[in-house]
Write a protein that holds these residues in place. Structure first.
Motif, short mmCIF file in Angstrom:
data_model
loop_
_atom_site.label_atom_id
_atom_site.label_comp_id
_atom_site.label_asym_id
_atom_site.label_seq_id
_atom_site.Cartn_x
_atom_site.Cartn_y
_atom_site.Cartn_z
N UNK A 65 0.82 -1.20 -0.04
CA UNK A 65 0.08 -0.03 -0.11
C UNK A 65 0.79 1.34 0.03
N UNK A 66 0.23 2.50 -0.37
CA UNK A 66 0.95 3.57 0.01
C UNK A 66 -0.16 4.74 0.49
N UNK A 67 0.34 5.79 1.12
CA UNK A 67 -0.15 7.07 1.51
C UNK A 67 0.19 8.07 0.71
N UNK A 68 -0.64 8.95 0.29
CA UNK A 68 -0.23 10.38 -0.56
C UNK A 68 -0.92 11.42 0.17
N UNK A 69 -0.33 12.35 0.52
CA UNK A 69 -0.73 13.67 1.22
C UNK A 69 -0.04 14.85 0.97
N UNK A 70 -0.31 16.12 1.38
CA UNK A 70 0.42 17.29 1.25
C UNK A 70 1.74 17.18 2.13
N UNK A 71 2.95 17.69 1.86
CA UNK A 71 4.07 17.74 2.70
C UNK A 71 4.07 18.78 3.77
N UNK A 72 3.26 19.90 3.30
CA UNK A 72 3.17 21.04 3.90
C UNK A 72 1.83 21.72 3.84
N UNK A 73 1.61 23.01 4.09
CA UNK A 73 0.29 23.96 4.03
C UNK A 73 0.78 25.10 3.12
N UNK A 74 -0.03 26.00 2.78
CA UNK A 74 0.12 27.24 2.24
C UNK A 74 0.81 27.32 0.93
N UNK A 75 1.83 28.17 1.05
CA UNK A 75 2.85 28.28 0.18
C UNK A 75 3.72 27.10 -0.41
N UNK A 76 3.58 26.06 0.45
CA UNK A 76 4.31 24.93 -0.01
C UNK A 76 3.55 23.57 -0.13
N UNK A 77 1.94 23.98 -0.49
CA UNK A 77 1.02 23.09 -0.38
C UNK A 77 1.00 21.98 -1.60
N UNK A 78 1.90 22.77 -2.63
CA UNK A 78 2.04 22.15 -3.90
C UNK A 78 3.03 20.70 -4.02
N UNK A 79 3.76 20.72 -2.69
CA UNK A 79 4.63 19.62 -2.54
C UNK A 79 3.98 18.39 -1.70
N UNK A 80 3.90 17.20 -2.18
CA UNK A 80 3.35 16.20 -1.44
C UNK A 80 4.39 15.04 -0.92
N UNK A 81 3.81 14.48 -0.02
CA UNK A 81 4.74 13.43 0.59
C UNK A 81 3.93 12.17 0.56
N UNK A 82 4.86 10.94 0.45
CA UNK A 82 4.12 9.50 0.69
C UNK A 82 4.85 8.54 1.41
N UNK A 83 4.17 7.57 1.67
CA UNK A 83 4.88 6.38 2.32
C UNK A 83 4.42 5.03 1.86
N UNK A 84 5.35 4.21 1.67
CA UNK A 84 5.13 2.82 0.99
C UNK A 84 5.39 1.85 2.00
N UNK A 85 4.29 0.51 1.90
CA UNK A 85 4.59 -0.56 2.82
C UNK A 85 4.49 -1.77 1.85
N UNK A 86 5.30 -2.73 1.82
CA UNK A 86 5.04 -4.12 1.15
C UNK A 86 5.16 -5.09 2.16
N UNK A 87 4.28 -5.94 2.10
CA UNK A 87 4.18 -7.37 2.97
C UNK A 87 5.64 -8.09 2.81
N UNK A 88 6.18 -8.35 4.09
CA UNK A 88 7.37 -8.94 4.15
C UNK A 88 7.49 -10.11 3.41
N UNK A 89 6.24 -10.81 3.15
CA UNK A 89 6.38 -12.05 2.25
C UNK A 89 6.24 -11.87 0.84
N UNK A 90 6.07 -10.94 0.48
CA UNK A 90 6.17 -10.30 -1.09
C UNK A 90 7.19 -9.29 -1.60
N UNK A 91 7.95 -8.99 -0.66
CA UNK A 91 9.22 -8.14 -1.09
C UNK A 91 9.88 -8.66 -1.89
N UNK A 92 10.65 -8.02 -2.81
CA UNK A 92 11.56 -8.59 -4.01
C UNK A 92 10.89 -8.94 -5.05
N UNK A 93 9.49 -8.67 -5.21
CA UNK A 93 8.69 -8.78 -6.32
C UNK A 93 8.33 -7.61 -7.33
N UNK A 94 9.04 -6.45 -7.08
CA UNK A 94 9.00 -5.10 -7.49
C UNK A 94 7.58 -4.68 -7.23
#
Length: 163
Positions: A65-94
């Motif tokens: 899975x991944x989550x996507x959200x703003x990295x900051x507010x106001x004058x920097x709200x055009x920049x986003x941030x994300x986090x990614x998670x892959x189940x340990x049993x399926x890592x290495x499969x791209x």
């Protein structure tokens, strides 16, 4: 193995929470320390700009899975941030690469202009190689910027990519 990346559905929350918590509990990659419950997980994933899952097309099993959200507010709200998670049993499969690639598309669709990662732990070499292969630029190194589960400190490497 065919992997579909799509927006999550509420019925997939238990699998998503299990994958997320697995990474939080290792204490070597995500800044979060609290594990998610069904209630807090629903609130957390719903509060994001976009939350996507990687699903095995044949079995319907959530493998990342991944989550996507703003990295900051106001004058920097055009920049986003994300986090990614892959189940340990399926890592290495791209699967991580598919998640990041989809995230770049979704970030642009949601009006962001830059995707920035604030705290990639320096020892997370698989993620760092993937980000660099996909055109992300390392901004430097912040010595001791991440407190590991064992209370030691590791360097973090911020990355960004223009969308």
């Amino acid at each position: 193995m065919e992997i579909e990346i799509r927006a999550y559905e509420e019925k997939e929350l238990p699998a998503m929470i299990q994958i997320w918590n697995e990474i939080v509990e290792t204490g070597i990659a995500f800044p979060q320390e609290e594990i998610l419950t069904l209630q807090t997980g629903k609130q957390f994933f719903d509060s994001q700009t976009y939350t996507a899952i990687a699903v095995h097309s044949d079995t319907g099993k959530v493998c990342g899975l991944y989550i996507l959200h703003p990295n900051n507010v106001g004058r920097c709200s055009h920049i986003c941030n994300a986090s990614f998670a892959v189940h340990s049993q399926t890592r290495g499969l791209h699967i991580g690469e598919k998640l990041v690639t989809d995230c770049l598309i979704q970030a642009k669709r949601h009006g962001f202009q830059i995707l920035q990662f604030n705290a990639v732990v320096a020892s997370n070499t698989y993620a760092r190689r993937l980000y660099e292969r996909l055109g992300f630029v390392q901004l430097g190194t912040i010595p001791g910027g991440f407190r590991m589960k064992d209370e030691s400190y590791a360097d973090i490497c911020p990355y960004y990519r223009t969308l």
